[in-house]
Design an enzyme around this catalytic site. Structure first.
Site, PDB file in Angstrom:
ATOM      1  N   HIS A  39       0.822  -1.209   0.000  1.00  0.00           N
ATOM      2  CA  HIS A  39       0.000   0.000   0.000  1.00  0.00           C
ATOM      3  C   HIS A  39       0.854   1.255   0.000  1.00  0.00           C
ATOM      4  O   HIS A  39       0.689   2.132   0.866  1.00  0.00           O
ATOM      5  CB  HIS A  39      -0.974  -0.013   1.201  1.00  0.00           C
ATOM      6  CG  HIS A  39      -2.267   0.662   0.904  1.00  0.00           C
ATOM      7  ND1 HIS A  39      -2.798   1.650   1.695  1.00  0.00           N
ATOM      8  CD2 HIS A  39      -3.142   0.496  -0.104  1.00  0.00           C
ATOM      9  CE1 HIS A  39      -3.947   2.061   1.182  1.00  0.00           C
ATOM     10  NE2 HIS A  39      -4.181   1.371   0.085  1.00  0.00           N
TER      11      HIS A  39
ATOM     12  N   HIS B   7      -2.442   1.849  12.713  1.00  0.00           N
ATOM     13  CA  HIS B   7      -2.012   1.219  11.443  1.00  0.00           C
ATOM     14  C   HIS B   7      -2.521  -0.226  11.471  1.00  0.00           C
ATOM     15  O   HIS B   7      -3.719  -0.459  11.665  1.00  0.00           O
ATOM     16  CB  HIS B   7      -0.488   1.357  11.349  1.00  0.00           C
ATOM     17  CG  HIS B   7       0.139   1.010  10.028  1.00  0.00           C
ATOM     18  ND1 HIS B   7      -0.590   0.747   8.885  1.00  0.00           N
ATOM     19  CD2 HIS B   7       1.454   0.870   9.656  1.00  0.00           C
ATOM     20  CE1 HIS B   7       0.252   0.477   7.881  1.00  0.00           C
ATOM     21  NE2 HIS B   7       1.492   0.537   8.332  1.00  0.00           N
TER      22      HIS B   7
ATOM     23  N   MET C  18     -11.846   1.937  15.757  1.00  0.00           N
ATOM     24  CA  MET C  18     -10.803   1.311  14.942  1.00  0.00           C
ATOM     25  C   MET C  18     -11.400   0.611  13.719  1.00  0.00           C
ATOM     26  O   MET C  18     -12.477   0.019  13.801  1.00  0.00           O
ATOM     27  CB  MET C  18     -10.009   0.304  15.790  1.00  0.00           C
ATOM     28  CG  MET C  18      -9.259   0.974  16.895  1.00  0.00           C
ATOM     29  SD  MET C  18      -8.081   2.173  16.249  1.00  0.00           S
ATOM     30  CE  MET C  18      -8.074   3.394  17.527  1.00  0.00           C
ATOM     31  N   GLY C  19     -10.675   0.705  12.597  1.00  0.00           N
ATOM     32  CA  GLY C  19     -11.188   0.130  11.353  1.00  0.00           C
ATOM     33  C   GLY C  19     -11.895   1.171  10.489  1.00  0.00           C
ATOM     34  O   GLY C  19     -12.438   0.828   9.437  1.00  0.00           O
TER      35      GLY C  19
ATOM     36  N   HIS D 162      -8.940   6.865   7.071  1.00  0.00           N
ATOM     37  CA  HIS D 162      -7.684   6.534   6.388  1.00  0.00           C
ATOM     38  C   HIS D 162      -7.035   7.828   5.936  1.00  0.00           C
ATOM     39  O   HIS D 162      -7.722   8.763   5.534  1.00  0.00           O
ATOM     40  CB  HIS D 162      -7.951   5.634   5.169  1.00  0.00           C
ATOM     41  CG  HIS D 162      -6.729   4.968   4.656  1.00  0.00           C
ATOM     42  ND1 HIS D 162      -5.853   5.595   3.804  1.00  0.00           N
ATOM     43  CD2 HIS D 162      -6.214   3.745   4.911  1.00  0.00           C
ATOM     44  CE1 HIS D 162      -4.855   4.775   3.538  1.00  0.00           C
ATOM     45  NE2 HIS D 162      -5.044   3.650   4.203  1.00  0.00           N
TER      46      HIS D 162
ATOM     47  N   ARG E 187     -10.247  -1.916  -0.837  1.00  0.00           N
ATOM     48  CA  ARG E 187     -10.041  -3.239  -0.243  1.00  0.00           C
ATOM     49  C   ARG E 187     -11.187  -3.620   0.676  1.00  0.00           C
ATOM     50  O   ARG E 187     -11.468  -4.799   0.900  1.00  0.00           O
ATOM     51  CB  ARG E 187      -8.721  -3.250   0.549  1.00  0.00           C
ATOM     52  CG  ARG E 187      -7.516  -2.898  -0.298  1.00  0.00           C
ATOM     53  CD  ARG E 187      -6.292  -2.587   0.545  1.00  0.00           C
ATOM     54  NE  ARG E 187      -6.487  -1.425   1.411  1.00  0.00           N
ATOM     55  CZ  ARG E 187      -5.598  -0.961   2.270  1.00  0.00           C
ATOM     56  NH1 ARG E 187      -4.435  -1.553   2.394  1.00  0.00           N
ATOM     57  NH2 ARG E 187      -5.855   0.106   3.016  1.00  0.00           N
TER      58      ARG E 187
ATOM     59  N   ASP F 131      -9.107  -2.888   7.438  1.00  0.00           N
ATOM     60  CA  ASP F 131      -9.029  -3.637   8.693  1.00  0.00           C
ATOM     61  C   ASP F 131     -10.386  -3.958   9.309  1.00  0.00           C
ATOM     62  O   ASP F 131     -10.470  -4.827  10.174  1.00  0.00           O
ATOM     63  CB  ASP F 131      -8.184  -2.858   9.714  1.00  0.00           C
ATOM     64  CG  ASP F 131      -6.703  -3.057   9.465  1.00  0.00           C
ATOM     65  OD1 ASP F 131      -6.340  -4.120   8.936  1.00  0.00           O
ATOM     66  OD2 ASP F 131      -5.915  -2.159   9.786  1.00  0.00           O
TER      67      ASP F 131
ATOM     68  N   ARG G 290      16.000  12.035   5.404  1.00  0.00           N
ATOM     69  CA  ARG G 290      16.292  12.792   6.616  1.00  0.00           C
ATOM     70  C   ARG G 290      15.641  14.162   6.465  1.00  0.00           C
ATOM     71  O   ARG G 290      16.252  15.116   5.954  1.00  0.00           O
ATOM     72  CB  ARG G 290      17.804  12.915   6.778  1.00  0.00           C
ATOM     73  CG  ARG G 290      18.324  13.257   8.162  1.00  0.00           C
ATOM     74  CD  ARG G 290      17.946  14.663   8.541  1.00  0.00           C
ATOM     75  NE  ARG G 290      18.575  15.115   9.759  1.00  0.00           N
ATOM     76  CZ  ARG G 290      18.120  16.169  10.418  1.00  0.00           C
ATOM     77  NH1 ARG G 290      17.050  16.847   9.993  1.00  0.00           N
ATOM     78  NH2 ARG G 290      18.746  16.568  11.507  1.00  0.00           N
TER      79      ARG G 290
HETATM   80  N1  ACO Z   1     -13.129   7.126  14.556  1.00  0.00           N
HETATM   81  C1  ACO Z   1     -13.627   8.334  14.897  1.00  0.00           C
HETATM   82  N2  ACO Z   1     -13.196   9.492  14.388  1.00  0.00           N
HETATM   83  C2  ACO Z   1     -12.214   9.431  13.476  1.00  0.00           C
HETATM   84  C3  ACO Z   1     -11.673   8.211  13.047  1.00  0.00           C
HETATM   85  C4  ACO Z   1     -12.166   7.028  13.628  1.00  0.00           C
HETATM   86  N3  ACO Z   1     -11.665   5.825  13.281  1.00  0.00           N
HETATM   87  N4  ACO Z   1     -10.728   8.436  12.120  1.00  0.00           N
HETATM   88  C5  ACO Z   1     -10.673   9.750  11.967  1.00  0.00           C
HETATM   89  N5  ACO Z   1     -11.576  10.352  12.777  1.00  0.00           N
HETATM   90  C6  ACO Z   1     -11.830  11.787  12.897  1.00  0.00           C
HETATM   91  C7  ACO Z   1     -10.755  12.405  13.797  1.00  0.00           C
HETATM   92  O1  ACO Z   1     -11.110  12.384  15.147  1.00  0.00           O
HETATM   93  C8  ACO Z   1     -10.670  13.783  13.225  1.00  0.00           C
HETATM   94  O2  ACO Z   1     -11.770  14.520  13.685  1.00  0.00           O
HETATM   95  P1  ACO Z   1     -11.619  16.092  14.075  1.00  0.00           P
HETATM   96  O3  ACO Z   1     -11.222  16.745  12.773  1.00  0.00           O
HETATM   97  O4  ACO Z   1     -12.956  16.442  14.566  1.00  0.00           O
HETATM   98  O5  ACO Z   1     -10.535  16.134  15.088  1.00  0.00           O
HETATM   99  C9  ACO Z   1     -10.866  13.583  11.726  1.00  0.00           C
HETATM  100  O6  ACO Z   1     -11.649  12.392  11.614  1.00  0.00           O
HETATM  101  C10 ACO Z   1      -9.561  13.405  10.970  1.00  0.00           C
HETATM  102  O7  ACO Z   1      -8.846  12.301  11.554  1.00  0.00           O
HETATM  103  P2  ACO Z   1      -7.298  12.205  11.702  1.00  0.00           P
HETATM  104  O8  ACO Z   1      -6.961  11.176  12.724  1.00  0.00           O
HETATM  105  O9  ACO Z   1      -6.708  13.575  11.929  1.00  0.00           O
HETATM  106  O10 ACO Z   1      -6.916  11.747  10.240  1.00  0.00           O
HETATM  107  P3  ACO Z   1      -5.549  11.094   9.820  1.00  0.00           P
HETATM  108  O11 ACO Z   1      -5.479  11.176   8.359  1.00  0.00           O
HETATM  109  O12 ACO Z   1      -4.428  11.680  10.590  1.00  0.00           O
HETATM  110  O13 ACO Z   1      -5.716   9.619  10.379  1.00  0.00           O
HETATM  111  C11 ACO Z   1      -6.154   7.389  10.697  1.00  0.00           C
HETATM  112  C12 ACO Z   1      -5.963   8.491   9.654  1.00  0.00           C
HETATM  113  C13 ACO Z   1      -4.962   7.368  11.666  1.00  0.00           C
HETATM  114  C14 ACO Z   1      -6.203   6.046   9.976  1.00  0.00           C
HETATM  115  C15 ACO Z   1      -7.455   7.632  11.475  1.00  0.00           C
HETATM  116  O14 ACO Z   1      -8.547   7.649  10.598  1.00  0.00           O
HETATM  117  C16 ACO Z   1      -7.662   6.614  12.577  1.00  0.00           C
HETATM  118  O15 ACO Z   1      -7.110   6.792  13.674  1.00  0.00           O
HETATM  119  N6  ACO Z   1      -8.437   5.520  12.314  1.00  0.00           N
HETATM  120  C17 ACO Z   1      -8.598   4.449  13.271  1.00  0.00           C
HETATM  121  C18 ACO Z   1      -7.411   3.496  13.219  1.00  0.00           C
HETATM  122  C19 ACO Z   1      -7.438   2.611  11.991  1.00  0.00           C
HETATM  123  O16 ACO Z   1      -8.455   2.044  11.634  1.00  0.00           O
HETATM  124  N7  ACO Z   1      -6.263   2.461  11.385  1.00  0.00           N
HETATM  125  C20 ACO Z   1      -6.097   1.570  10.231  1.00  0.00           C
HETATM  126  C21 ACO Z   1      -5.820   2.376   9.009  1.00  0.00           C
HETATM  127  S1  ACO Z   1      -5.683   1.298   7.596  1.00  0.00           S
HETATM  128  C22 ACO Z   1      -4.166   0.588   7.761  1.00  0.00           C
HETATM  129  O17 ACO Z   1      -3.266   1.126   8.360  1.00  0.00           O
HETATM  130  C23 ACO Z   1      -3.953  -0.754   7.232  1.00  0.00           C
END
Ligand code: ACO
Length: 375
Positions: free
Chosen positions: A185, A220, A255-256, A259, A269, A311, A355
């Site tokens: 990815h 992640h 979680m899940g 992105h 996916r 996920d 870096r």
């Molecule tokens: N549940 C609730 N709210 C969420 C979620 C979630 N899973 N994901 C994002 N948001 C919200 C954030 O709270 C934020 O809200 P705000 O603007 O009011 O503060 C907004 O959406 C943006 O989220 P960020 O975390 O800043 O977005 P970023 O691009 O940095 O994060 C990430 C992406 C880390 C994947 C995030 O969506 C997350 O934490 N998801 C849950 C963990 C997860 O499922 N990870 C797997 C990713 S796929 C992989 O790695 C294979």
């Protein structure tokens, strides 16, 4: 002030010819082939060959590749000693990380890297399932399992090592599709960490060890395990809806979902994993959990406009395939090692030390205060 781009969001940090993620008119492709086609038609070994060796293998090449991988599946006795000495309560991702690092000390990459890196890539790909499941089965029951699973394909090999018997066809196919989808990815966090390590001209095992550690975090790869743990106690779609609303009101992450790249468009996916989860549920004659997952997906989109990522239904698929929850992320790693390997090789082919710089936000320059004079 400070840096305006947190988490390198939207920053193009390098070139790659390995995959496209969310690219207009292409979507998610591995070396130009769509994941929809690959996950439906290809075995994981074909995809690993494509990623690492840069072409789809023909019949002969694929059979030779499978044979080579089968012959590399065992691990040295010294590594078994390490695995047996790790606590039964260790997290399996820690075990895989430690196993990869130990293998690097026992069988280091040679100085002839240009050739040897392909051997190391294939060796890690081939031996990881046994490394993980040797430790798992040993601490479950005291069994010292053999690496000879009787299965030539990776999906069947993983399932046979886990369960001590050949898998059902539908389960093997579902796991194969998940391995294909998890294989690669682009510049995700774990791959990027592998490339950062490779960019220092460090060895292959160090780069993969760093990547495993990075994948394990819940933002992640660790998300599949956390999603399942959160959903397991929920008894009905209504109860699930209430719990999700409670979590969102408390500003907790579910979680899940979400992105870094798939914000305006769904993770391609996810719908493929969802179809596998639906098929496996129908086959088992129990749609209960599937309906709970589906309600959570609806609520997350209605309330937050967030899509499920790989996920979410990946977790349900693994659960329905009988994978223990704590092995969800390690199984993801068994697949992603192919993508990491491709990126390490690509990074080395046109290397420049990674870096970046930081925006300093600390105190102004000030005079050193001798120890005795500090309050
Ligand atoms: N549940 C609730 N709210 C969420 C979620 C979630 N899973 N994901 C994002 N948001 C919200 C954030 O709270 C934020 O809200 P705000 O603007 O009011 O503060 C907004 O959406 C943006 O989220 P960020 O975390 O800043 O977005 P970023 O691009 O940095 O994060 C990430 C992406 C880390 C994947 C995030 O969506 C997350 O934490 N998801 C849950 C963990 C997860 O499922 N990870 C797997 C990713 S796929 C992989 O790695 C294979």
């Amino acid at each position: 002030m400070g840096c305006e781009v947190k988490g390198l969001e939207g920053v193009i940090a390098g070139d790659t010819a390995i995959s496209t993620v969310g690219k207009k008119d292409m979507g998610l492709t591995y070396r130009g082939y769509s994941v929809e086609d690959l996950s439906e038609h290809a075995s994981f070994e074909e995809v690993a060959y494509l990623l690492i060796h840069d072409k789809l293998p023909n019949h002969r090449e694929l059979e030779e590749y499978r044979t080579a991988l089968v012959n590399m599946r065992g691990v040295p006795d010294r590594l078994k000693v390490v695995l047996e000495s790790l606590p039964p309560a260790s997290h399996p991702m820690d075990v895989l990380r430690t196993g990869c690092s130990a293998l690097g000390a026992i069988e280091p990459e040679t100085a002839e890297r240009e050739q040897d890196q392909y051997r190391v890539a294939d060796r890690l790909l081939a031996s990881f399932p046994y490394m993980l499941l040797y430790w798992y089965r040993f601490h479950q029951s005291g069994a010292r399992i053999s690496h000879e699973s009787g299965q030539r394909e990776m999906a069947g090999h993983i399932l046979a090592l886990l369960n001590g018997m050949p898998p059902e066809a539908i389960v093997r196919k579902a796991i194969n599709a998940s391995l294909v989808l998890y294989a690669e990815h682009e510049f995700n966090a774990s791959t990027f960490s592998a490339r950062v390590t490779a960019s220092t001209l460090s060895d292959f095992h160090s780069a993969v060890t760093a990547a495993i550690g990075t994948l394990s975090g819940p933002l992640h790869g660790g998300a599949n395990e956390q999603a399942m743990k959160m959903i397991t106690p929920l008894r009905s779609p209504d109860e699930a809806e209430k719990e999700i609303l409670r979590m969102l009101a408390a500003k907790k992450k579910v979680m899940g979902f979400g992105h870094r790249v798939y914000k305006k468009q769904p993770d391609p996916r996810s719908s493929i994993m969802k179809e596998w989860a639906r098929r496996l549920s129908a086959e088992a004659g129990d749609m209960g959990l599937f309906l709970i997952f589906e309600r959570i997906e609806e609520v997350m989109f209605r309330e937050k406009k967030l899509f499920a990522n790989v996920d979410f239904y990946g977790a349900l698929t693994y659960h329905l395939c009988g994978i223990p929850t704590e092995l969800f992320t390690p199984v993801f790693a068994l697949a992603r090692v192919s993508g990491w390997a491709a990126h390490i090789i690509e990074q080395r082919a046109d290397n420049k030390l990674i870096r970046p710089s930081a925006e300093y936000i600390g105190p102004e320059a000030r005079a050193y205060v001798p120890l005795d004079e500090r309050p």
